[in-house]
Design a protein around this motif. Structure first.
Motif, PDB file in Angstrom:
ATOM      1  N   TYR A 165       0.822  -1.213   0.000  1.00  0.00           N
ATOM      2  CA  TYR A 165       0.000   0.000   0.000  1.00  0.00           C
ATOM      3  C   TYR A 165       0.858   1.266   0.000  1.00  0.00           C
ATOM      4  CZ  TYR A 165      -3.515  -3.396   1.343  1.00  0.00           C
ATOM      5  OH  TYR A 165      -4.336  -4.479   1.375  1.00  0.00           O
ATOM      6  N   TRP A 166       0.528   2.173  -0.925  1.00  0.00           N
ATOM      7  CA  TRP A 166       1.337   3.387  -1.049  1.00  0.00           C
ATOM      8  C   TRP A 166       1.250   4.265   0.194  1.00  0.00           C
ATOM      9  CZ3 TRP A 166      -1.223   7.970  -0.555  1.00  0.00           C
ATOM     10  CH2 TRP A 166      -2.588   7.980  -0.819  1.00  0.00           C
ATOM     11  N   ASP A 167       0.068   4.231   0.874  1.00  0.00           N
ATOM     12  CA  ASP A 167      -0.073   5.104   2.042  1.00  0.00           C
ATOM     13  C   ASP A 167       0.646   4.553   3.273  1.00  0.00           C
ATOM     14  OD1 ASP A 167      -1.941   3.091   2.126  1.00  0.00           O
ATOM     15  OD2 ASP A 167      -3.616   4.326   2.767  1.00  0.00           O
ATOM     16  N   VAL A 168       1.211   3.351   3.154  1.00  0.00           N
ATOM     17  CA  VAL A 168       2.061   2.827   4.235  1.00  0.00           C
ATOM     18  C   VAL A 168       3.518   3.037   3.827  1.00  0.00           C
ATOM     19  CG1 VAL A 168       2.677   0.772   5.579  1.00  0.00           C
ATOM     20  CG2 VAL A 168       0.332   1.048   4.759  1.00  0.00           C
ATOM     21  N   ARG A 169       3.744   2.871   2.524  1.00  0.00           N
ATOM     22  CA  ARG A 169       5.104   2.867   1.979  1.00  0.00           C
ATOM     23  C   ARG A 169       5.812   4.220   2.077  1.00  0.00           C
ATOM     24  NH1 ARG A 169       3.548   0.130  -2.611  1.00  0.00           N
ATOM     25  NH2 ARG A 169       3.706   1.991  -3.857  1.00  0.00           N
ATOM     26  N   TYR A 170       5.063   5.301   1.863  1.00  0.00           N
ATOM     27  CA  TYR A 170       5.761   6.592   1.700  1.00  0.00           C
ATOM     28  C   TYR A 170       6.504   7.043   2.952  1.00  0.00           C
ATOM     29  CZ  TYR A 170       1.941   9.360   3.904  1.00  0.00           C
ATOM     30  OH  TYR A 170       1.036   9.882   4.764  1.00  0.00           O
TER      31      TYR A 170
ATOM     32  N   ARG B 119       5.148  17.493   0.382  1.00  0.00           N
ATOM     33  CA  ARG B 119       6.106  16.990  -0.615  1.00  0.00           C
ATOM     34  C   ARG B 119       7.440  17.698  -0.392  1.00  0.00           C
ATOM     35  NH1 ARG B 119       5.810  14.287  -5.654  1.00  0.00           N
ATOM     36  NH2 ARG B 119       7.503  14.927  -7.005  1.00  0.00           N
ATOM     37  N   VAL B 120       8.448  16.907  -0.056  1.00  0.00           N
ATOM     38  CA  VAL B 120       9.789  17.452   0.199  1.00  0.00           C
ATOM     39  C   VAL B 120      10.793  16.634  -0.603  1.00  0.00           C
ATOM     40  CG1 VAL B 120      11.529  17.922   1.985  1.00  0.00           C
ATOM     41  CG2 VAL B 120       9.108  18.071   2.562  1.00  0.00           C
ATOM     42  N   ASP B 121      11.615  17.305  -1.364  1.00  0.00           N
ATOM     43  CA  ASP B 121      12.663  16.641  -2.155  1.00  0.00           C
ATOM     44  C   ASP B 121      12.140  15.435  -2.961  1.00  0.00           C
ATOM     45  OD1 ASP B 121      14.425  18.427  -0.989  1.00  0.00           O
ATOM     46  OD2 ASP B 121      14.918  17.055   0.641  1.00  0.00           O
ATOM     47  N   ASN B 122      11.108  15.675  -3.731  1.00  0.00           N
ATOM     48  CA  ASN B 122      10.529  14.659  -4.637  1.00  0.00           C
ATOM     49  C   ASN B 122       9.878  13.465  -3.942  1.00  0.00           C
ATOM     50  OD1 ASN B 122      11.077  15.911  -7.108  1.00  0.00           O
ATOM     51  ND2 ASN B 122      13.208  15.239  -6.989  1.00  0.00           N
ATOM     52  N   ARG B 123       9.600  13.607  -2.658  1.00  0.00           N
ATOM     53  CA  ARG B 123       8.916  12.502  -1.964  1.00  0.00           C
ATOM     54  C   ARG B 123       7.983  13.074  -0.896  1.00  0.00           C
ATOM     55  NH1 ARG B 123      14.438  12.353  -0.072  1.00  0.00           N
ATOM     56  NH2 ARG B 123      14.557  12.772   2.140  1.00  0.00           N
ATOM     57  N   LEU B 124       7.128  12.196  -0.377  1.00  0.00           N
ATOM     58  CA  LEU B 124       6.200  12.656   0.660  1.00  0.00           C
ATOM     59  C   LEU B 124       6.841  12.520   2.026  1.00  0.00           C
ATOM     60  CD1 LEU B 124       2.544  11.539  -0.049  1.00  0.00           C
ATOM     61  CD2 LEU B 124       3.720  13.594  -0.722  1.00  0.00           C
ATOM     62  N   ARG B 125       6.566  13.514   2.858  1.00  0.00           N
ATOM     63  CA  ARG B 125       7.088  13.450   4.225  1.00  0.00           C
ATOM     64  C   ARG B 125       5.926  13.649   5.180  1.00  0.00           C
ATOM     65  NH1 ARG B 125      12.495  16.311   5.132  1.00  0.00           N
ATOM     66  NH2 ARG B 125      13.153  14.351   4.202  1.00  0.00           N
ATOM     67  N   LYS B 126       5.864  12.759   6.169  1.00  0.00           N
ATOM     68  CA  LYS B 126       4.768  12.820   7.140  1.00  0.00           C
ATOM     69  C   LYS B 126       5.269  13.517   8.412  1.00  0.00           C
ATOM     70  CE  LYS B 126       1.284   9.570   8.850  1.00  0.00           C
ATOM     71  NZ  LYS B 126       0.980   8.140   8.953  1.00  0.00           N
ATOM     72  N   TYR B 127       4.735  14.691   8.655  1.00  0.00           N
ATOM     73  CA  TYR B 127       5.115  15.438   9.859  1.00  0.00           C
ATOM     74  C   TYR B 127       4.082  15.168  10.948  1.00  0.00           C
ATOM     75  CZ  TYR B 127       8.568  18.276   7.372  1.00  0.00           C
ATOM     76  OH  TYR B 127       9.661  18.704   6.685  1.00  0.00           O
TER      77      TYR B 127
END
Lengths: 218, 150
Positions: free
Chosen positions: A22-27, B106-114
């Motif tokens: 799942y992409w929402d776990v992977r990122y 979106r940070v440096d071409n990827r997603l970041r979860k804060y």
């Protein structure tokens, strides 16, 4: 030192190959690995060496376990979001008026026509919502299919459908009593209300995931 | 205890009650962190990772997973290493409980979860730190350590 898109894709592919579907776990894991590799690159290491180092921590077993943990937490999150939605809906005057009007209409149908017709009205309303949910799911099928949050949310629909089926077993002869008719009307209204609030909650979750999905593909 | 004093860089006697509360909290956190590391298998300490996360987030608007691990490592000069296996389940649990909220960017071409504290989270931080303070005080009573007197 930032990673290139091809290097980020390599990390993503690695996670996919280890069972994080799942992409929402992977990122989140992908970002963690990328941050680690970037810090190693700044220290003078190469991408390949840093990747091999972090690979040791992110094994298949570990990632599968993490995905399972996320699944449990997401279930809790969904329940909480849904309860909040119910609380918010209950205090809205339009909902209260709508529910009363729906209940009165069902009672009228029971008295003037057959009791079973009121069940059909409730059932039609639920079918309408189910079609809407299906439509929303199919609209962004790829995003939906690979999202753990949306997959888990979808299973709640099955629950409501099963509950409604129980009401469907009520026989015409069992509802000669006026009180039982009121109870039946109330049950139909309640289930339809729960389904409607679920639909609203589900729509909000889809919007949230869509925003993140667009960020990834942006 | 000398190790703790060295880590913080100060020496004091806690019985005088003239030390600012902030310093005492930092000291508590350091003592706790060292004990956490030493007794990493203890159920008692496993359950306290949330307090560290909440404390760090109360000092900063928002943080992401890797940043938290590095911050803890830096603060403890490498003494405590929070693994991803412990950190992310704790973060997700706090999120599910409504103590933390997330902001995805979106940070440096990827997603970041804060992660950041919610209103409930801010209250939770105060109560968790008070709980920790009580715990340390009880430990002091039980083991009778003397701060900075050696």
């Amino acid at each position: 030192m930032n990673l290139e898109v091809s290097q980020l894709k390599k990390i993503d592919s690695y996670l996919k190959s280890k069972g994080v579907e799942y992409w929402d776990v992977r990122y989140e894991f992908s970002d963690h690995m990328a941050c680690f590799i970037e810090s190693k690159l700044e220290e003078g290491s190469s991408f390949e060496v840093a990747f091999k180092e972090i690979e040791k921590d992110f094994t298949r077993g570990y990632l599968k376990g993490q995905q399972e943990q996320v699944r449990k937490k997401l279930n809790k999150y969904i329940r909480k979001t849904y309860l909040t939605e119910i609380k918010n809906s209950v205090v809205k005057p339009i909902y209260i008026l709508g529910l009363i009007a729906f209940g009165v209409m069902l009672k009228f149908v029971m008295e003037s026509y057959k009791v079973k017709y009121s069940l059909w009205i409730g059932f039609s309303f639920m079918i309408f919502l189910l079609i809407m949910i299906l439509f929303k799911s199919l609209k962004d099928f790829k995003m939906h299919k690979k999202s753990l949050l949306l997959n888990l949310s979808g299973t709640y629909v099955i629950f409501f459908t099963l509950v409604f089926q129980v009401i469907g077993y009520v026989k015409e002869q069992m509802l000669t009593n006026k009180l039982l008719q009121v109870v039946l009307s109330f049950s139909i209204v309640l289930i339809c209300f729960l389904m409607l609030t679920w639909f609203n909650c589900y729509s909000k979750l889809i919007e949230r995931q869509k925003k993140y999905y667009n960020l990834i593909n942006g | 205890m000398a190790k703790i004093n060295n880590l913080i860089g100060i020496k004091y006697d806690i019985s005088h009650k003239i030390i600012p509360k902030k310093i005492i909290y930092i000291n508590y956190l350091c003592i706790f962190v060292i004990e956490f590391r030493a007794m990493s298998n203890s159920k008692l300490y496993k359950g306290s990772l949330a307090t560290i996360i909440l404390k760090l987030l109360s000092q900063q608007d928002k943080m992401y997973g890797y940043e938290i691990t590095q911050k803890v490592k830096g603060l403890t000069k490498g003494e405590l290493n929070i693994t991803e296996g412990a950190l992310y389940p704790a973060l997700h649990k706090l999120e599910a409980e409504g103590v933390l909220e997330v902001e995805v960017m979106r940070v440096d071409n990827r997603l970041r979860k804060y992660y950041k504290l919610t209103e409930k989270g801010e209250k939770e931080t105060v109560s968790k730190l008070a709980e920790l303070e009580g715990y340390i005080k009880n430990m002091q009573v039980l083991f009778n350590p003397k701060f900075g007197l050696e």
